[in-house]
Design an enzyme around this catalytic site. Structure first.
Site, mmCIF file in Angstrom:
data_model
loop_
_atom_site.group_PDB
_atom_site.id
_atom_site.type_symbol
_atom_site.label_atom_id
_atom_site.label_comp_id
_atom_site.label_asym_id
_atom_site.label_seq_id
_atom_site.Cartn_x
_atom_site.Cartn_y
_atom_site.Cartn_z
ATOM 1 N N LYS A 144 0.839 -1.177 0.000
ATOM 2 C CA LYS A 144 0.000 0.000 0.000
ATOM 3 C C LYS A 144 0.887 1.243 0.000
ATOM 4 C CE LYS A 144 -1.692 1.868 3.922
ATOM 5 N NZ LYS A 144 -0.874 2.457 4.989
ATOM 6 N N HIS A 174 -0.844 -5.267 5.842
ATOM 7 C CA HIS A 174 -0.118 -6.031 6.868
ATOM 8 C C HIS A 174 -0.996 -6.355 8.078
ATOM 9 C CE1 HIS A 174 0.612 -2.139 8.860
ATOM 10 N NE2 HIS A 174 0.952 -2.817 9.928
ATOM 11 N N GLU A 212 -2.967 5.129 17.940
ATOM 12 C CA GLU A 212 -1.492 5.138 17.923
ATOM 13 C C GLU A 212 -0.987 6.299 18.764
ATOM 14 O OE1 GLU A 212 0.306 3.752 13.976
ATOM 15 O OE2 GLU A 212 -1.225 5.177 13.374
ATOM 16 N N ASP A 231 -4.850 6.482 4.754
ATOM 17 C CA ASP A 231 -3.714 5.738 5.304
ATOM 18 C C ASP A 231 -4.167 4.530 6.136
ATOM 19 O OD1 ASP A 231 -0.855 5.488 5.907
ATOM 20 O OD2 ASP A 231 -1.398 6.067 7.956
ATOM 21 N N HIS A 236 -6.707 -0.856 6.515
ATOM 22 C CA HIS A 236 -6.661 -1.659 7.744
ATOM 23 C C HIS A 236 -8.015 -1.735 8.460
ATOM 24 C CE1 HIS A 236 -2.508 -1.412 6.867
ATOM 25 N NE2 HIS A 236 -2.219 -0.321 7.529
ATOM 26 N N LYS A 327 -3.564 9.382 15.317
ATOM 27 C CA LYS A 327 -2.172 9.437 15.748
ATOM 28 C C LYS A 327 -2.052 10.352 16.964
ATOM 29 C CE LYS A 327 -0.064 8.121 11.447
ATOM 30 N NZ LYS A 327 0.212 6.723 11.749
HETATM 31 C C1 BG6 Z 1 0.661 1.756 8.204
HETATM 32 C C2 BG6 Z 1 0.350 3.218 8.171
HETATM 33 O O1 BG6 Z 1 0.018 1.088 7.149
HETATM 34 O O2 BG6 Z 1 0.227 1.214 9.442
HETATM 35 C C3 BG6 Z 1 0.989 3.925 9.338
HETATM 36 O O3 BG6 Z 1 0.821 3.771 6.946
HETATM 37 C C4 BG6 Z 1 0.598 3.279 10.644
HETATM 38 O O4 BG6 Z 1 0.638 5.308 9.348
HETATM 39 C C5 BG6 Z 1 0.854 1.775 10.582
HETATM 40 O O5 BG6 Z 1 1.354 3.852 11.680
HETATM 41 C C6 BG6 Z 1 0.310 1.067 11.811
HETATM 42 O O6 BG6 Z 1 0.731 -0.264 11.782
HETATM 43 P P1 BG6 Z 1 0.939 -1.072 13.131
HETATM 44 O O7 BG6 Z 1 1.306 -2.447 12.683
HETATM 45 O O8 BG6 Z 1 2.034 -0.387 13.881
HETATM 46 O O9 BG6 Z 1 -0.361 -1.015 13.869
#
Ligand code: BG6
Length: 479
Positions: A144, A174, A212, A231, A236, A327
């Protein structure tokens, strides 16, 4: 169980993602004995470098980001022997013949990881074919952001489709590689207990939170053009929503699972403007605000979104799905909470109190599940009810082994080698997700909407609390 021998080329092999996630992930799989002795990993990027230089970079990346798993230098050397590098010009002719000469015909799996910006996808796909590197068995992995909106996603899909079949394309989200996200499916479809109650009749609402504490880091340029909606939500959070809302697929197989997820996305109603709250973190003490972080003093991009969504189908009619992500919030805490309806009648009288059952699935950190159950408050004080948690924590249940749980990237890369697309997004799924998010973003642009400021370390803007409050509900605490 070792996977089949493979040649894996990582385009963008010197980049951030390769150093932080892909290479350390591959190393951990090597340590676990999953990588066959004749696996080869070839970094490819513009930088002029030889095999030895790349191996030094890989070793440094593993030391810095390898995390958790202890491997002695002998093991690291063994891994590095499988690693090589070719300088390649994605838009020109340079390096392609050499790369082709490094590929081994007898190896069953050939995979190409496009860890580069989407503007290079077409060039890479085309050259893989014109230089004879790709065959019908080859696989490509793309990262992505998969497009910026529906139109660009369609164009990307069309570009890739010129050279590869859908069965050869692995689009990574992911979140689908996270252990606890897969556990969601196990909980739903491996237990008789939950599924009969998993519908509008028994569920009051669902909350999905991905909070986050980090800000935009060094990615301001990218993030300011994307915002939380593109994003995080478009990919996600929508994937999490799909896994919670989808019908049971007949089998845990790629198209069976992805067909069901697609139906959920297509059943999502357009979101009403007053059901969405956008936020942007504001300056607090020494902490810079969002606009300073992205170096854009007039930015109207959101670093937080909360919204109420509806999946309009038989199972979920009128059951709100509240989702939020942001965030610089109070804590790093991702959770899905299924809040069940109250019992229809209290035989103990209203004075005994009432508690609805909540199934909370903690995705990270402190991975686990809690089911809130109502019991009698112990003691002689009569029948008063209280809520107690039935708690399962991965770390407690599986002990130190839980720490060995493969990171999302490790698992997904091994799935590419195995040829299993179940945890990857199909092209139509990505397009459907954009078709749902585009009008929301366009609405903001048309209305000249500005995000609401929120304090660093808070739970987001006040309006997000009001979104729930208006419905007589409450967000679960971010802690
Ligand atoms: C990413 C985003 O896909 O996922 C980021 O681009 C984000 O902005 C991240 O911080 C969060 O992933 P994880 O695995 O830390 O929850």
């Amino acid at each position: 169980i070792p996977v089949e021998p493979f040649d894996l080329v990582i385009f963008g092999g010197t980049g951030d993602l390769a150093r932080r996630k892909i290479l350390p992930g591959l190393f951990r799989r090597y340590c676990s004995g999953q990588m066959p002795s004749d696996a080869r990993i070839i970094g490819a990027a513009r930088t002029d470098m030889d095999d030895a230089g790349f191996r030094d970079m890989v070793a440094a990346a593993i030391r810095e980001f390898g995390g958790g798993r202890s491997c002695d230098d002998g093991t690291l050397d063994g891994f590095l022997e499988r690693v090589g590098y070719v300088a390649v010009d994605a838009k020109g002719e340079g390096g392609w013949k050499e790369l082709a000469s490094r590929m081994r015909d007898e190896v069953p799996v050939r995979a190409f990881y496009f860890s580069v910006g989407p503007s290079l996808f077409g060039d890479l796909a085309e050259r893989l074919h014109s230089f004879g590197l790709a065959s019908e068995q080859s696989r490509i992995v793309v990262e992505k952001p998969f497009g910026h909106d529906l139109e660009t996603a369609k164009a990307l899909n069309a570009t890739l489709a010129k050279h590869f079949d859908e069965e050869q394309i692995y689009r990574i989200d992911h979140y689908l590689g996270k252990e606890t996200v897969q556990n969601l499916m196990a909980v739903r479809f491996g237990n008789m207990l939950f599924e009969p109650l998993w519908n509008a009749q028994y569920v009051d609402h669902i909350q999905i939170t991905v909070a986050e504490t980090v800000g935009v880091g060094g990615r301001g340029g990218y993030y300011d053009k994307s915002g939380a909606m593109r994003d995080m939500v478009q990919n996600h959070l929508m994937q999490l929503l799909c896994l919670i809302a989808m019908e049971p697929p007949a089998r845990f197989e790629p198209n069976a699972v992805r067909d069901e997820k697609l139906k959920v996305i297509r059943a999502l109603d357009p979101v009403l403007p007053h059901h969405i709250v956008r936020g942007q973190y504001a300056k607090q003490g020494d902490e810079p605000d969002y606009r300073t972080d992205v170096e854009n003093p007039r930015s109207s991009t959101e670093s937080f979104v909360a919204m109420k969504c509806h999946v309009s189908n038989w199972r979920w009619a009128n059951t709100p799905f509240y989702i939020r992500t942001g965030k610089k919030l109070r804590a790093r805490a991702s959770e899905i909470a299924v809040v069940f309806k109250d019992a229809p009648h209290s035989i103990f009288g209203e004075e005994a109190g009432r508690h609805s059952n909540v199934l909370s699935i903690r995705l990270q950190p402190n991975e686990g599940m809690t089911l809130g159950v109502t019991i009698k408050e112990p003691g002689p004080g009569g029948m008063r009810l209280m809520d107690v948690p039935l708690d399962m924590s991965f770390a407690e249940e599986f002990g130190p082994e839980a720490e060995e749980v493969p990171d999302a990237y490790e698992r997904l890369i091994m799935d590419v080698i195995r040829g299993n697309q179940t945890l990857f997004m199909r092209g139509d799924e990505v397009e459907a997700a954009w078709a749902w998010t585009d009008p929301i973003i366009e609405g903001w642009q048309k209305r000249g909407d500005f995000p609401k400021p929120y304090d660093v370390g808070s739970a987001g803007p006040e309006d997000s609390l009001m979104l729930m409050h208006r419905d007589g509900r409450k967000w679960r605490e971010i802690k």
